[in-house]
Design a protein around this motif. Structure first.
Motif, mmCIF file in Angstrom:
data_model
loop_
_atom_site.group_PDB
_atom_site.id
_atom_site.type_symbol
_atom_site.label_atom_id
_atom_site.label_comp_id
_atom_site.label_asym_id
_atom_site.label_seq_id
_atom_site.Cartn_x
_atom_site.Cartn_y
_atom_site.Cartn_z
ATOM 1 N N LEU A 78 0.830 -1.200 0.000
ATOM 2 C CA LEU A 78 0.000 0.000 0.000
ATOM 3 C C LEU A 78 0.868 1.255 0.000
ATOM 4 C CD1 LEU A 78 -2.772 1.423 0.264
ATOM 5 C CD2 LEU A 78 -2.496 1.207 2.740
ATOM 6 N N TRP A 79 1.916 1.255 0.823
ATOM 7 C CA TRP A 79 2.808 2.408 0.892
ATOM 8 C C TRP A 79 3.474 2.649 -0.461
ATOM 9 C CZ3 TRP A 79 8.033 3.350 0.312
ATOM 10 C CH2 TRP A 79 8.465 4.594 0.766
ATOM 11 N N LYS A 80 3.930 1.570 -1.110
ATOM 12 C CA LYS A 80 4.567 1.715 -2.419
ATOM 13 C C LYS A 80 3.591 2.271 -3.457
ATOM 14 C CE LYS A 80 8.094 -1.849 -1.959
ATOM 15 N NZ LYS A 80 8.572 -3.168 -2.448
ATOM 16 N N LEU A 81 2.353 1.763 -3.425
ATOM 17 C CA LEU A 81 1.357 2.249 -4.387
ATOM 18 C C LEU A 81 0.991 3.707 -4.130
ATOM 19 C CD1 LEU A 81 -0.991 -0.851 -4.620
ATOM 20 C CD2 LEU A 81 0.548 0.009 -6.386
ATOM 21 N N GLN A 82 0.900 4.104 -2.856
ATOM 22 C CA GLN A 82 0.613 5.503 -2.544
ATOM 23 C C GLN A 82 1.755 6.397 -3.020
ATOM 24 O OE1 GLN A 82 -0.050 5.206 1.698
ATOM 25 N NE2 GLN A 82 -2.271 5.239 1.452
ATOM 26 N N GLU A 83 2.984 5.948 -2.817
ATOM 27 C CA GLU A 83 4.144 6.713 -3.275
ATOM 28 C C GLU A 83 4.149 6.836 -4.795
ATOM 29 O OE1 GLU A 83 7.588 8.941 -2.660
ATOM 30 O OE2 GLU A 83 6.241 8.113 -1.142
ATOM 31 N N GLU A 84 3.837 5.740 -5.476
ATOM 32 C CA GLU A 84 3.782 5.750 -6.930
ATOM 33 C C GLU A 84 2.679 6.686 -7.427
ATOM 34 O OE1 GLU A 84 2.682 2.604 -10.486
ATOM 35 O OE2 GLU A 84 3.521 1.826 -8.619
ATOM 36 N N ASN A 85 1.514 6.637 -6.803
ATOM 37 C CA ASN A 85 0.413 7.526 -7.185
ATOM 38 C C ASN A 85 0.772 8.985 -6.958
ATOM 39 O OD1 ASN A 85 -1.224 5.453 -8.001
ATOM 40 N ND2 ASN A 85 -2.360 5.347 -6.082
ATOM 41 N N TYR A 86 1.476 9.265 -5.854
ATOM 42 C CA TYR A 86 1.895 10.633 -5.560
ATOM 43 C C TYR A 86 2.861 11.134 -6.635
ATOM 44 C CZ TYR A 86 3.799 14.589 -2.949
ATOM 45 O OH TYR A 86 4.196 15.838 -2.565
ATOM 46 N N ARG A 87 3.802 10.268 -7.032
ATOM 47 C CA ARG A 87 4.760 10.655 -8.084
ATOM 48 C C ARG A 87 4.033 10.901 -9.412
ATOM 49 N NH1 ARG A 87 8.776 12.665 -5.528
ATOM 50 N NH2 ARG A 87 9.547 11.263 -3.936
ATOM 51 N N LYS A 88 3.064 10.055 -9.727
ATOM 52 C CA LYS A 88 2.304 10.245 -10.970
ATOM 53 C C LYS A 88 1.509 11.547 -10.935
ATOM 54 C CE LYS A 88 1.845 5.426 -12.351
ATOM 55 N NZ LYS A 88 0.939 4.293 -12.562
ATOM 56 N N GLU A 89 0.944 11.855 -9.774
ATOM 57 C CA GLU A 89 0.190 13.103 -9.621
ATOM 58 C C GLU A 89 1.113 14.311 -9.803
ATOM 59 O OE1 GLU A 89 -3.177 15.292 -9.260
ATOM 60 O OE2 GLU A 89 -3.102 13.111 -9.237
ATOM 61 N N LEU A 90 2.324 14.229 -9.244
ATOM 62 C CA LEU A 90 3.284 15.329 -9.426
ATOM 63 C C LEU A 90 3.678 15.474 -10.890
ATOM 64 C CD1 LEU A 90 5.677 14.949 -6.359
ATOM 65 C CD2 LEU A 90 3.927 16.681 -6.727
ATOM 66 N N ASN A 91 3.875 14.357 -11.581
ATOM 67 C CA ASN A 91 4.184 14.412 -13.014
ATOM 68 C C ASN A 91 3.056 15.084 -13.777
ATOM 69 O OD1 ASN A 91 6.712 13.475 -13.734
ATOM 70 N ND2 ASN A 91 6.104 11.330 -13.628
ATOM 71 N N LYS A 92 1.832 14.721 -13.448
ATOM 72 C CA LYS A 92 0.671 15.303 -14.105
ATOM 73 C C LYS A 92 0.618 16.809 -13.864
ATOM 74 C CE LYS A 92 -4.351 15.075 -14.014
ATOM 75 N NZ LYS A 92 -5.513 14.551 -13.308
ATOM 76 N N VAL A 93 0.854 17.218 -12.624
ATOM 77 C CA VAL A 93 0.850 18.644 -12.285
ATOM 78 C C VAL A 93 1.934 19.376 -13.062
ATOM 79 C CG1 VAL A 93 1.383 20.262 -10.410
ATOM 80 C CG2 VAL A 93 -0.215 18.389 -10.019
ATOM 81 N N MET A 94 3.127 18.763 -13.123
ATOM 82 C CA MET A 94 4.234 19.401 -13.824
ATOM 83 C C MET A 94 3.901 19.587 -15.303
ATOM 84 S SD MET A 94 8.127 18.068 -14.323
ATOM 85 C CE MET A 94 7.585 16.757 -15.387
ATOM 86 N N PHE A 95 3.392 18.555 -15.952
ATOM 87 C CA PHE A 95 3.098 18.663 -17.386
ATOM 88 C C PHE A 95 1.918 19.597 -17.657
ATOM 89 C CE2 PHE A 95 5.525 14.624 -17.662
ATOM 90 C CZ PHE A 95 6.479 15.075 -18.557
ATOM 91 N N GLU A 96 0.938 19.625 -16.762
ATOM 92 C CA GLU A 96 -0.169 20.564 -16.946
ATOM 93 C C GLU A 96 0.299 22.005 -16.776
ATOM 94 O OE1 GLU A 96 -3.469 19.530 -14.445
ATOM 95 O OE2 GLU A 96 -3.926 17.730 -15.614
ATOM 96 N N SER A 97 1.222 22.239 -15.853
ATOM 97 C CA SER A 97 1.731 23.598 -15.670
ATOM 98 C C SER A 97 2.598 24.013 -16.854
ATOM 99 C CB SER A 97 2.508 23.707 -14.363
ATOM 100 O OG SER A 97 3.675 22.919 -14.420
ATOM 101 N N LEU A 98 3.294 23.054 -17.469
ATOM 102 C CA LEU A 98 4.090 23.367 -18.662
ATOM 103 C C LEU A 98 3.203 23.691 -19.855
ATOM 104 C CD1 LEU A 98 6.941 20.693 -18.465
ATOM 105 C CD2 LEU A 98 7.159 23.157 -18.180
ATOM 106 N N SER A 99 1.994 23.152 -19.883
ATOM 107 C CA SER A 99 1.086 23.417 -20.991
ATOM 108 C C SER A 99 0.301 24.713 -20.806
ATOM 109 C CB SER A 99 0.121 22.242 -21.184
ATOM 110 O OG SER A 99 -0.738 22.140 -20.081
ATOM 111 N N GLY A 100 0.552 25.405 -19.694
ATOM 112 C CA GLY A 100 -0.069 26.705 -19.505
ATOM 113 C C GLY A 100 -1.190 26.745 -18.491
ATOM 114 N N ASN A 101 -1.552 25.648 -17.931
ATOM 115 C CA ASN A 101 -2.600 25.654 -16.900
ATOM 116 C C ASN A 101 -2.004 26.164 -15.592
ATOM 117 O OD1 ASN A 101 -4.277 24.525 -18.774
ATOM 118 N ND2 ASN A 101 -4.105 22.453 -17.984
#
Length: 149
Positions: A91-114
């Motif tokens: 569970l801890w590994k999956l939560q960490e992985e989900n958190y990293r994916k969420e950060l990636n999503k935030v980073m790419f959305e901010s690069l696209s101008g959002n």
């Protein structure tokens, strides 16, 4: 060939439960030393490979020191503790992985101008910053490898 996972639940249908019991006990007997006792399906215990071999193995087991007897031996409580620890780690590994994916999503959305970065707290912004630094370091390393080749 692997089989599907067995659902561990009480089988309410008596004939299906009896059939399943017989099939599972035959499967267990093929694979290991076993003493199977069921109050529902006969009063005599099934012993495999034979009663004499079972007595011999049990006496050998009882002669072992306690530390070797307890090695890899599990009761219900220790099995559940071990299973819970494993599931908690997963569970801890999956939560960490989900958190990293969420950060990636935030980073790419901010690069696209959002304008998503304004809604993040300080800890999340620091993590996005670390992620960006890590990606830049990976890119620099890859460029060095490609220019040397």
């Amino acid at each position: 060939m692997s089989r599907k996972k067995i659902k561990l639940a009480y089988i309410t249908n008596d004939s299906a439960r009896k059939t399943t019991y017989k099939k599972r006990s035959k499967g267990l007997v093929k694979k290991a030393f076993a003493i199977i006792n069921s109050p529902d399906f006969g009063s005599q215990a099934e012993v495999w490979p034979s009663l004499e071999d079972a007595r011999r193995l049990l006496s050998e087991f009882k002669q072992l020191p306690l530390s070797k007897q307890n090695n890899k031996m599990l009761n219900q409580e220790s099995f559940l503790e071990q299973s819970l620890a494993k599931d908690t780690q997963q569970l801890w590994k999956l939560q960490e992985e989900n958190y990293r994916k969420e950060l990636n999503k935030v980073m790419f959305e901010s690069l696209s101008g959002n304008g998503i970065l304004q809604s993040l707290n300080t800890m999340d912004l620091n993590e996005v910053g670390r992620l960006v630094k890590q990606i830049l370091t990976d890119i620099d390393d890859r460029i060095r490898v490609l220019t040397k080749a």
